[in-house]
Design a protein around this motif. Structure first.
Motif, PDB file in Angstrom:
ATOM      1  N   MET A   1       0.804  -1.205   0.000  1.00 17.34           N
ATOM      2  CA  MET A   1       0.000   0.000   0.000  1.00 17.34           C
ATOM      3  C   MET A   1       0.849   1.274   0.000  1.00 17.34           C
ATOM      4  O   MET A   1       0.335   2.361  -0.176  1.00 17.34           O
ATOM      5  CB  MET A   1      -0.915   0.028   1.228  1.00 17.34           C
ATOM      6  CG  MET A   1      -1.934  -1.084   1.257  1.00 17.34           C
ATOM      7  SD  MET A   1      -3.075  -0.995  -0.126  1.00 17.34           S
ATOM      8  CE  MET A   1      -3.892  -2.558   0.028  1.00 17.34           C
ATOM      9  N   ASP A   2       2.149   1.128   0.249  1.00 16.63           N
ATOM     10  CA  ASP A   2       3.000   2.302   0.373  1.00 16.63           C
ATOM     11  C   ASP A   2       3.263   2.955  -0.979  1.00 16.63           C
ATOM     12  O   ASP A   2       3.199   2.316  -2.028  1.00 16.63           O
ATOM     13  CB  ASP A   2       4.345   1.921   1.002  1.00 16.63           C
ATOM     14  CG  ASP A   2       4.171   1.448   2.435  1.00 16.63           C
ATOM     15  OD1 ASP A   2       3.235   1.926   3.089  1.00 16.63           O
ATOM     16  OD2 ASP A   2       4.973   0.603   2.870  1.00 16.63           O
ATOM     17  N   ILE A   3       3.591   4.266  -0.923  1.00 19.26           N
ATOM     18  CA  ILE A   3       4.007   4.962  -2.129  1.00 19.26           C
ATOM     19  C   ILE A   3       5.410   4.489  -2.497  1.00 19.26           C
ATOM     20  O   ILE A   3       6.166   4.008  -1.659  1.00 19.26           O
ATOM     21  CB  ILE A   3       3.979   6.492  -1.943  1.00 19.26           C
ATOM     22  CG1 ILE A   3       4.950   6.920  -0.836  1.00 19.26           C
ATOM     23  CG2 ILE A   3       2.578   6.969  -1.636  1.00 19.26           C
ATOM     24  CD1 ILE A   3       5.063   8.424  -0.685  1.00 19.26           C
ATOM     25  N   ARG A   4       5.745   4.657  -3.762  1.00 21.77           N
ATOM     26  CA  ARG A   4       7.051   4.194  -4.232  1.00 21.77           C
ATOM     27  C   ARG A   4       7.992   5.366  -4.449  1.00 21.77           C
ATOM     28  O   ARG A   4       7.604   6.398  -4.995  1.00 21.77           O
ATOM     29  CB  ARG A   4       6.879   3.441  -5.563  1.00 21.77           C
ATOM     30  CG  ARG A   4       6.633   1.944  -5.425  1.00 21.77           C
ATOM     31  CD  ARG A   4       5.322   1.585  -4.804  1.00 21.77           C
ATOM     32  NE  ARG A   4       5.020   0.164  -4.972  1.00 21.77           N
ATOM     33  CZ  ARG A   4       3.895  -0.391  -4.590  1.00 21.77           C
ATOM     34  NH1 ARG A   4       2.950   0.333  -4.020  1.00 21.77           N
ATOM     35  NH2 ARG A   4       3.688  -1.682  -4.759  1.00 21.77           N
ATOM     36  N   ASN A   5       9.239   5.193  -4.011  1.00 26.32           N
ATOM     37  CA  ASN A   5      10.295   6.157  -4.295  1.00 26.32           C
ATOM     38  C   ASN A   5       9.927   7.568  -3.842  1.00 26.32           C
ATOM     39  O   ASN A   5      10.275   8.556  -4.491  1.00 26.32           O
ATOM     40  CB  ASN A   5      10.623   6.142  -5.796  1.00 26.32           C
ATOM     41  CG  ASN A   5      11.995   6.708  -6.098  1.00 26.32           C
ATOM     42  OD1 ASN A   5      12.897   6.644  -5.271  1.00 26.32           O
ATOM     43  ND2 ASN A   5      12.158   7.269  -7.285  1.00 26.32           N
ATOM     44  N   GLU A 183       1.225   3.779 -15.244  1.00 26.15           N
ATOM     45  CA  GLU A 183       2.330   2.870 -15.538  1.00 26.15           C
ATOM     46  C   GLU A 183       3.650   3.625 -15.589  1.00 26.15           C
ATOM     47  O   GLU A 183       4.671   3.158 -15.062  1.00 26.15           O
ATOM     48  CB  GLU A 183       2.071   2.161 -16.871  1.00 26.15           C
ATOM     49  CG  GLU A 183       3.238   1.358 -17.442  1.00 26.15           C
ATOM     50  CD  GLU A 183       3.540   0.081 -16.670  1.00 26.15           C
ATOM     51  OE1 GLU A 183       4.470  -0.645 -17.069  1.00 26.15           O
ATOM     52  OE2 GLU A 183       2.861  -0.189 -15.650  1.00 26.15           O
ATOM     53  N   LYS A 184       3.624   4.807 -16.181  1.00 27.79           N
ATOM     54  CA  LYS A 184       4.845   5.608 -16.298  1.00 27.79           C
ATOM     55  C   LYS A 184       5.368   6.015 -14.928  1.00 27.79           C
ATOM     56  O   LYS A 184       6.570   5.942 -14.663  1.00 27.79           O
ATOM     57  CB  LYS A 184       4.560   6.847 -17.146  1.00 27.79           C
ATOM     58  CG  LYS A 184       5.778   7.716 -17.426  1.00 27.79           C
ATOM     59  CD  LYS A 184       5.427   8.888 -18.332  1.00 27.79           C
ATOM     60  CE  LYS A 184       6.643   9.745 -18.618  1.00 27.79           C
ATOM     61  NZ  LYS A 184       6.290  10.896 -19.509  1.00 27.79           N
ATOM     62  N   ARG A 185       4.463   6.425 -14.029  1.00 25.55           N
ATOM     63  CA  ARG A 185       4.887   6.871 -12.702  1.00 25.55           C
ATOM     64  C   ARG A 185       5.426   5.708 -11.885  1.00 25.55           C
ATOM     65  O   ARG A 185       6.411   5.858 -11.151  1.00 25.55           O
ATOM     66  CB  ARG A 185       3.726   7.549 -11.978  1.00 25.55           C
ATOM     67  CG  ARG A 185       3.248   8.808 -12.641  1.00 25.55           C
ATOM     68  CD  ARG A 185       2.317   9.610 -11.759  1.00 25.55           C
ATOM     69  NE  ARG A 185       3.068  10.408 -10.805  1.00 25.55           N
ATOM     70  CZ  ARG A 185       2.586  11.501 -10.216  1.00 25.55           C
ATOM     71  NH1 ARG A 185       1.353  11.893 -10.481  1.00 25.55           N
ATOM     72  NH2 ARG A 185       3.306  12.187  -9.370  1.00 25.55           N
ATOM     73  N   GLY A 190      10.656   2.513 -10.246  1.00 26.91           N
ATOM     74  CA  GLY A 190      11.375   1.245 -10.263  1.00 26.91           C
ATOM     75  C   GLY A 190      10.512   0.012 -10.289  1.00 26.91           C
ATOM     76  O   GLY A 190      11.018  -1.104 -10.119  1.00 26.91           O
ATOM     77  N   GLU A 191       9.206   0.173 -10.496  1.00 26.46           N
ATOM     78  CA  GLU A 191       8.303  -0.973 -10.549  1.00 26.46           C
ATOM     79  C   GLU A 191       7.389  -0.843 -11.764  1.00 26.46           C
ATOM     80  O   GLU A 191       7.393   0.170 -12.463  1.00 26.46           O
ATOM     81  CB  GLU A 191       7.462  -1.064  -9.267  1.00 26.46           C
ATOM     82  CG  GLU A 191       8.292  -1.294  -8.009  1.00 26.46           C
ATOM     83  CD  GLU A 191       7.427  -1.501  -6.780  1.00 26.46           C
ATOM     84  OE1 GLU A 191       6.405  -2.205  -6.910  1.00 26.46           O
ATOM     85  OE2 GLU A 191       7.754  -0.952  -5.726  1.00 26.46           O
ATOM     86  N   VAL A 192       6.600  -1.884 -12.008  1.00 21.50           N
ATOM     87  CA  VAL A 192       5.638  -1.861 -13.108  1.00 21.50           C
ATOM     88  C   VAL A 192       4.366  -2.578 -12.668  1.00 21.50           C
ATOM     89  O   VAL A 192       4.363  -3.289 -11.656  1.00 21.50           O
ATOM     90  CB  VAL A 192       6.190  -2.554 -14.384  1.00 21.50           C
ATOM     91  CG1 VAL A 192       7.388  -1.820 -14.934  1.00 21.50           C
ATOM     92  CG2 VAL A 192       6.510  -4.022 -14.105  1.00 21.50           C
ATOM     93  N   PHE A 193       3.300  -2.379 -13.418  1.00 20.28           N
ATOM     94  CA  PHE A 193       2.108  -3.206 -13.254  1.00 20.28           C
ATOM     95  C   PHE A 193       2.328  -4.457 -14.106  1.00 20.28           C
ATOM     96  O   PHE A 193       2.358  -4.363 -15.339  1.00 20.28           O
ATOM     97  CB  PHE A 193       0.862  -2.459 -13.727  1.00 20.28           C
ATOM     98  CG  PHE A 193       0.467  -1.309 -12.842  1.00 20.28           C
ATOM     99  CD1 PHE A 193      -0.228  -1.533 -11.655  1.00 20.28           C
ATOM    100  CD2 PHE A 193       0.788  -0.006 -13.191  1.00 20.28           C
ATOM    101  CE1 PHE A 193      -0.594  -0.478 -10.838  1.00 20.28           C
ATOM    102  CE2 PHE A 193       0.418   1.051 -12.377  1.00 20.28           C
ATOM    103  CZ  PHE A 193      -0.267   0.824 -11.197  1.00 20.28           C
TER     104      PHE A 193
END
Length: 238
Positions: A1-5, A183-185, A190-193
């Motif tokens: 659930m956390d935000i990334r980067n 997807e871009k964000r 550093g991750e993807v769907f």
């Protein structure tokens, strides 16, 4: 659930903590239709009844819009309105509960709608209201997140599951360009769907959702709002 980067926009499930700073809840309310859309068509002599109007708000975030929706519906319908708001993020639900201005009429629960065990909270709410269905189930700007995380089949299952419990189904689908931005964000963080490239409902996803609701689930669109500033339309199906 956390935000990334440390990017508050890089989220996997749409659980933005600052959602209402960029997507105005009052502006969305202004796009909602009058009571004739919210209520079923009646034959001569029929009554809408005096019991409460029961609503499920799926993906309610911190409840800001949920509270405005409650006030809007009570003013328009001139009857008691009770809303259950659910969200997948327990922190958003905690905030919604803390800021709830109408706890006697608005309830919140942390629920993943696609998790059958968690969804029992929704079914139990109907039981407490002595109802088999909600008068309205609202899905504002969440179809993309279901789609990205659960594929075409998961989104179809989501729509069918809610349709089975709704007299009126309200859906505000995100257009394909929103998928590309999400997807871009996430990729930038550093991750993807993982399912993004496998989706078959893509550039025409809004059309596919409408077609599925009407052709497969046998619903009829009774209202479509003017576009929001994000070019999304709020669609009402009965």
């Amino acid at each position: 659930m956390d935000i990334r980067n440390n990017d508050p926009g890089a989220v996997q499930y749409g659980n933005f903590f600052n959602y209402y700073t960029f997507n105005s809840a009052p502006d969305r309310v202004k796009l909602l239709p009058d009571k004739d859309i919210w209520l079923p068509s009646l034959e001569d002599g029929e009554s809408t009844g005096s019991g409460p109007y029961i609503v499920l708000d799926v993906g309610c975030n911190s409840g800001v819009f949920t509270q405005l929706l409650h006030k809007y519906l009570e003013e328009r319908l001139q009857r008691s309105v009770k809303i259950l708001g659910v969200d997948i993020d327990h922190r958003l639900i905690q905030r919604a509960q803390e800021e709830n201005e109408s706890p006697e009429n608005i309830s919140y629960a942390c629920v993943d709608v696609l998790d059958d065990d968690a969804f029992e909270a929704v079914r139990n709410y109907l039981v407490t209201q002595n109802r088999q269905k909600f008068d309205a189930i609202c899905c504002y700007s969440i179809t993309m997140w279901i789609h990205l995380n659960h594929h075409d089949e998961g989104l179809q299952f989501f729509l069918k599951k809610l349709s089975n419990l709704a007299e009126l189904l309200v859906v505000e689908p995100q257009p394909w360009k929103c998928y590309q931005k999400a997807e871009k964000r996430l990729k930038k963080a550093g991750e993807v769907f993982p399912l993004f490239l496998e989706l078959k409902w893509r550039s025409d996803v809004e059309v596919q959702i409408e077609k599925y609701l009407e052709d497969t689930l046998d619903r009829r669109k009774v209202f479509e709002s003017t576009p929001t500033k994000w070019q999304r339309r709020i669609c009402f199906y009965r």
